[in-house]
Design a protein around this motif. Structure first.
Motif, PDB file in Angstrom:
ATOM      1  N   ALA A 481       0.896  -1.593  -0.032  1.00  0.00           N
ATOM      2  CA  ALA A 481       0.232   0.403  -0.324  1.00  0.00           C
ATOM      3  C   ALA A 481       0.661   1.309   0.313  1.00  0.00           C
ATOM      4  CB  ALA A 481      -1.526  -0.099   1.521  1.00  0.00           C
ATOM      5  N   MET A 482       2.127   0.777   0.723  1.00  0.00           N
ATOM      6  CA  MET A 482       2.730   2.882   1.209  1.00  0.00           C
ATOM      7  C   MET A 482       3.386   2.164  -0.014  1.00  0.00           C
ATOM      8  SD  MET A 482       2.005   3.796   4.043  1.00  0.00           S
ATOM      9  CE  MET A 482       0.650   3.493   2.880  1.00  0.00           C
ATOM     10  N   ASN A 483       3.965   1.324  -1.235  1.00  0.00           N
ATOM     11  CA  ASN A 483       4.806   1.934  -2.567  1.00  0.00           C
ATOM     12  C   ASN A 483       3.652   2.315  -3.009  1.00  0.00           C
ATOM     13  OD1 ASN A 483       7.422   1.119  -1.064  1.00  0.00           O
ATOM     14  ND2 ASN A 483       6.691  -0.953  -1.231  1.00  0.00           N
ATOM     15  N   ASP A 484       2.267   2.116  -3.226  1.00  0.00           N
ATOM     16  CA  ASP A 484       1.129   1.940  -4.380  1.00  0.00           C
ATOM     17  C   ASP A 484       1.028   3.710  -3.699  1.00  0.00           C
ATOM     18  OD1 ASP A 484       0.030   1.367  -6.618  1.00  0.00           O
ATOM     19  OD2 ASP A 484      -0.765   0.753  -5.669  1.00  0.00           O
ATOM     20  N   LYS A 485       1.466   4.017  -2.664  1.00  0.00           N
ATOM     21  CA  LYS A 485       0.964   5.718  -2.216  1.00  0.00           C
ATOM     22  C   LYS A 485      -0.933   5.560  -2.755  1.00  0.00           C
ATOM     23  CE  LYS A 485       5.212   6.674  -2.902  1.00  0.00           C
ATOM     24  NZ  LYS A 485       6.080   6.642  -1.342  1.00  0.00           N
ATOM     25  N   ALA A 486      -0.818   4.208  -1.403  1.00  0.00           N
ATOM     26  CA  ALA A 486      -2.231   4.395  -1.786  1.00  0.00           C
ATOM     27  C   ALA A 486      -2.873   5.473  -0.957  1.00  0.00           C
ATOM     28  CB  ALA A 486      -3.156   3.481  -0.563  1.00  0.00           C
ATOM     29  N   VAL A 487      -1.954   6.218   0.241  1.00  0.00           N
ATOM     30  CA  VAL A 487      -2.320   7.453   1.094  1.00  0.00           C
ATOM     31  C   VAL A 487      -1.002   7.812   1.290  1.00  0.00           C
ATOM     32  CG1 VAL A 487      -4.512   7.346   2.315  1.00  0.00           C
ATOM     33  CG2 VAL A 487      -2.436   6.576   3.404  1.00  0.00           C
ATOM     34  N   ILE A 488      -0.490   9.310   1.362  1.00  0.00           N
ATOM     35  CA  ILE A 488       0.678  10.514   0.794  1.00  0.00           C
ATOM     36  C   ILE A 488       0.607   9.883   2.660  1.00  0.00           C
ATOM     37  CG2 ILE A 488       2.445  11.503   0.921  1.00  0.00           C
ATOM     38  CD1 ILE A 488       1.426   9.870  -1.534  1.00  0.00           C
ATOM     39  N   VAL A 489       1.726   9.206   3.526  1.00  0.00           N
ATOM     40  CA  VAL A 489       1.546   9.361   4.814  1.00  0.00           C
ATOM     41  C   VAL A 489       2.715  10.909   5.398  1.00  0.00           C
ATOM     42  CG1 VAL A 489       1.080   7.046   5.670  1.00  0.00           C
ATOM     43  CG2 VAL A 489       3.672   7.619   5.025  1.00  0.00           C
ATOM     44  N   LEU A 490       2.334  11.545   6.250  1.00  0.00           N
ATOM     45  CA  LEU A 490       2.982  12.698   6.849  1.00  0.00           C
ATOM     46  C   LEU A 490       3.974  12.229   8.235  1.00  0.00           C
ATOM     47  CD1 LEU A 490       0.971  15.338   5.623  1.00  0.00           C
ATOM     48  CD2 LEU A 490       2.566  14.652   4.327  1.00  0.00           C
ATOM     49  N   HIS A 491       3.550  12.216   8.628  1.00  0.00           N
ATOM     50  CA  HIS A 491       3.819  12.458  10.626  1.00  0.00           C
ATOM     51  C   HIS A 491       3.059  11.330  11.910  1.00  0.00           C
ATOM     52  CE1 HIS A 491       2.564  16.382  11.017  1.00  0.00           C
ATOM     53  NE2 HIS A 491       1.701  15.844  11.562  1.00  0.00           N
ATOM     54  N   HIS A 492       4.001  11.085  12.856  1.00  0.00           N
ATOM     55  CA  HIS A 492       3.061  10.421  13.822  1.00  0.00           C
ATOM     56  C   HIS A 492       3.164  11.552  14.518  1.00  0.00           C
ATOM     57  CE1 HIS A 492       3.114   6.293  12.389  1.00  0.00           C
ATOM     58  NE2 HIS A 492       2.037   6.754  12.481  1.00  0.00           N
ATOM     59  N   GLN A 493       2.124  12.000  15.569  1.00  0.00           N
ATOM     60  CA  GLN A 493       2.117  13.245  16.431  1.00  0.00           C
ATOM     61  C   GLN A 493       2.725  13.232  17.079  1.00  0.00           C
ATOM     62  OE1 GLN A 493      -1.677  15.665  14.935  1.00  0.00           O
ATOM     63  NE2 GLN A 493      -1.935  14.836  16.533  1.00  0.00           N
ATOM     64  N   VAL A 494       3.487  13.896  18.440  1.00  0.00           N
ATOM     65  CA  VAL A 494       3.928  13.793  19.137  1.00  0.00           C
ATOM     66  C   VAL A 494       2.640  14.407  20.852  1.00  0.00           C
ATOM     67  CG1 VAL A 494       5.542  14.892  21.311  1.00  0.00           C
ATOM     68  CG2 VAL A 494       6.212  13.277  18.566  1.00  0.00           C
ATOM     69  N   ASN A 495       2.274  13.632  21.277  1.00  0.00           N
ATOM     70  CA  ASN A 495       1.215  14.811  22.176  1.00  0.00           C
ATOM     71  C   ASN A 495       1.795  14.801  23.232  1.00  0.00           C
ATOM     72  OD1 ASN A 495      -0.170  12.197  20.593  1.00  0.00           O
ATOM     73  ND2 ASN A 495      -0.728  10.645  21.785  1.00  0.00           N
ATOM     74  N   LEU A 496       0.959  16.354  23.113  1.00  0.00           N
ATOM     75  CA  LEU A 496       1.072  17.023  24.366  1.00  0.00           C
ATOM     76  C   LEU A 496       0.326  17.692  25.147  1.00  0.00           C
ATOM     77  CD1 LEU A 496       3.263  19.500  21.875  1.00  0.00           C
ATOM     78  CD2 LEU A 496       4.442  17.666  22.806  1.00  0.00           C
ATOM     79  N   TRP A 497       0.194  17.467  26.539  1.00  0.00           N
ATOM     80  CA  TRP A 497      -0.305  17.392  27.794  1.00  0.00           C
ATOM     81  C   TRP A 497       0.070  19.173  28.242  1.00  0.00           C
ATOM     82  CZ3 TRP A 497      -0.232  13.162  26.309  1.00  0.00           C
ATOM     83  CH2 TRP A 497      -0.948  12.420  25.346  1.00  0.00           C
TER      84      TRP A 497
END
Length: 523
Positions: A481-497
């Motif tokens: 899926a990633m090699n076929d660019k099913a979606v274009i992934v950007l990043h995972h968030q760092v969660n902040l409180w």
């Protein structure tokens, strides 16, 4: 020390402390909530609140590992039958006992919820039937071998059959049907404004410290920070990254950060021959959809500088990625790396695809849901401009965006996903698999992506009992899926409180803010 001195000292300590065990704790909640019906919408803010009122058969700890919830144990009797033993002596908020009948009703209710913009059927479609063996034993018969049923049951909340048998979503929002087994009871819900919860002193589990919780909907970052600084709220989630360093230097505040599972990605319309928000450089609608060409999708991915987004937009609060999952979770692949920015390579790919001068598109997204969401949209637009793709950004409130996006109204959009089940089948099933109502696949596949190879690997994984073998199949499906660019992934968030002095919260990788985990008067 005499009795009078003890009394004076005790009074001083209470006055000096910012909290008492019975005090209300108010949370500045950075996202709107669309409903308190726990089966209405697979939407993290909704689930975050629902988790205070309702329980699941299986819960997840802060590392997303499965732990007993309303079920004490579960086992596979054969390839298509799972048996759950329920926790005894659990009562709903109205005093009625929780039994296997409520489990069966909860599963049956999921596909009947009307108007859901993100249905929970993704997690119940594989269930063919539910059998009540006795009040504390329930069996699930699946259509085929389904080893991930426990993962699915860690997502679906359990509701009261007696309270909700004829209830609508409006009845949950009013509080009439919002009768759960959770650590808090719903006191009041004002859409777009606040949710008030009262501690359930008859709760079967660990008793929360806060007697009353108020979640104030505060989607404006500045307002949320100002409320924390003034003491109007004692906790905020989604701390604006621009304020993180400043707030961390304040002795009256504590800051928490956890690498999260929230993936930010771009949907690309690959299902239509003509897409509504694409045009040539003169602004005329394109007769053919360029996003169906892998070379164009690759060019868009190569144009995006994920590290620049991390450093300049997210101020370090993101982890650039080339895949769906974070390390340590099932389906993570060592073979998938972060795509390096390559402007020249992107231009060549566009030219090879027949677009040497590029084209125009509108990029849609939210402006009040994810960390720096509107700024990310603007950054992506500028990066695409460098390869000849002219971008107009249209950011809107999440309440407007999601119903439209989930219907596939847009050509290119940005969204986020946190895998409730803790493994890659969650995103693969929800927004990458070919839409299939009978199987519950592709319920949020806004881009219309379809790849039979991905579907086949996913289907095989979902029927594989061996954990290691299933993990390998999920990795392979993700890689395709990633090699076929099913979606274009950007990043995972760092969660902040951020919390006021005297209140401690450890944070979670799934970004949820759980008031029942607050520690009051913590050092």
């Amino acid at each position: 020390m005499n009795r009078l001195a003890h009394t004076v000292l005790a009074a001083f300590l209470v006055a000096a402390s910012p909290f008492t065990s019975a005090q209300t704790v108010t949370v500045g909640f950075g996202s709107d909530v669309t409903s308190l019906d726990p089966h209405y919408h697979i939407f993290s803010p909704n689930q975050n609140i629902a988790d205070h009122v309702f329980n699941r058969l299986i819960e997840r700890n802060d590392q997303l590992r499965m732990v007993p919830g309303l079920a004490l144990s579960w086992r596979a009797i054969d390839d298509t039958t799972w048996e759950f033993k329920l926790r005894p002596n659990v009562k709903f908020h109205d005093g009625t006992p929780f039994t296997a009948e409520d489990v069966a009703f909860s599963i049956e209710r999921v596909p009947t919820v009307k108007g859901s913009p993100g249905p929970f059927t993704l997690y119940t479609k594989e269930i063919q039937s539910v059998t009540v063996v006795d009040p504390l034993t329930v069996r699930f018969k699946t259509r085929a071998p389904h080893p991930l049923l426990p993962n699915d049951m860690a997502v679906v909340p359990m509701v009261s059959k007696s309270a909700a048998s004829t209830a609508s979503t409006a009845d949950f929002n009013s509080g009439k049907a919002a009768i759960g087994t959770g650590p808090y009871k719903l006191s009041r819900y004002v859409r777009g404004e606040r949710i008030e919860l009262a501690r359930n002193d008859a709760y079967w589990g660990r008793k929360p410290q806060a007697e009353t919780l108020v979640f104030k909907i505060m989607t404006n970052d500045s307002a949320r920070v100002a409320a924390l600084m003034s003491g109007d709220v004692q906790v905020i989630d989604a701390v604006p990254v621009a304020d993180f360093k400043r707030l961390s230097s304040d002795a009256n505040l504590s800051l928490v950060q956890r690498t999260g599972t929230r993936l930010m990605y771009l949907y690309l319309d690959q299902g239509r021959d003509v897409s509504p928000f694409l045009s040539d450089k003169d602004g005329k609608p394109l007769a053919a959809n360029p996003l169906k060409d892998l070379r164009v999708r690759q060019a868009i991915s190569k144009a995006i500088d994920r590290e620049a987004i991390r450093d300049k937009v997210m101020e370090g609060a993101s982890k650039p990625t080339g895949q769906l999952m974070i390390p340590g979770l099932s389906g993570y692949s060592e073979a998938l790396k972060v795509e390096p920015v390559d402007v020249a390579g992107a231009k060549k790919l566009l030219a090879d695809a027949g677009y040497p001068n590029g084209f125009n598109l509108t990029l849609h997204g939210t402006n009040n849901r994810y960390v720096q969401d509107d700024q990310i949209l603007q950054a992506v637009a500028q990066m695409l401009n460098r390869i000849g793709v002219g971008v107009k950004v249209e950011a809107m409130p999440s309440a407007v965006f999601f119903p439209r996006n989930n219907k596939g109204d847009f050509s290119v959009s940005m969204s986020g996903w946190s895998p409730d089940s803790g493994e890659a089948s969650s995103p693969l099933r929800s927004f990458i698999a070919t839409p299939n109502k009978d199987k519950g696949y592709g319920t949020l596949n806004a881009g219309g992506y379809s790849n039979p190879k991905v579907d086949a690997l996913l289907e095989k994984a979902l029927a594989t009992i061996d954990d290691a073998a299933r993990d390998k199949l999920l990795q392979q499906a993700t890689e395709v899926a990633m090699n076929d660019k099913a979606v274009i992934v950007l990043h995972h968030q760092v969660n902040l409180w951020a919390t006021r002095k005297g209140l401690k919260y450890g944070g979670r990788s799934d970004e949820r803010t759980y008031g029942f985990d607050f520690q009051i008067n913590a050092p």
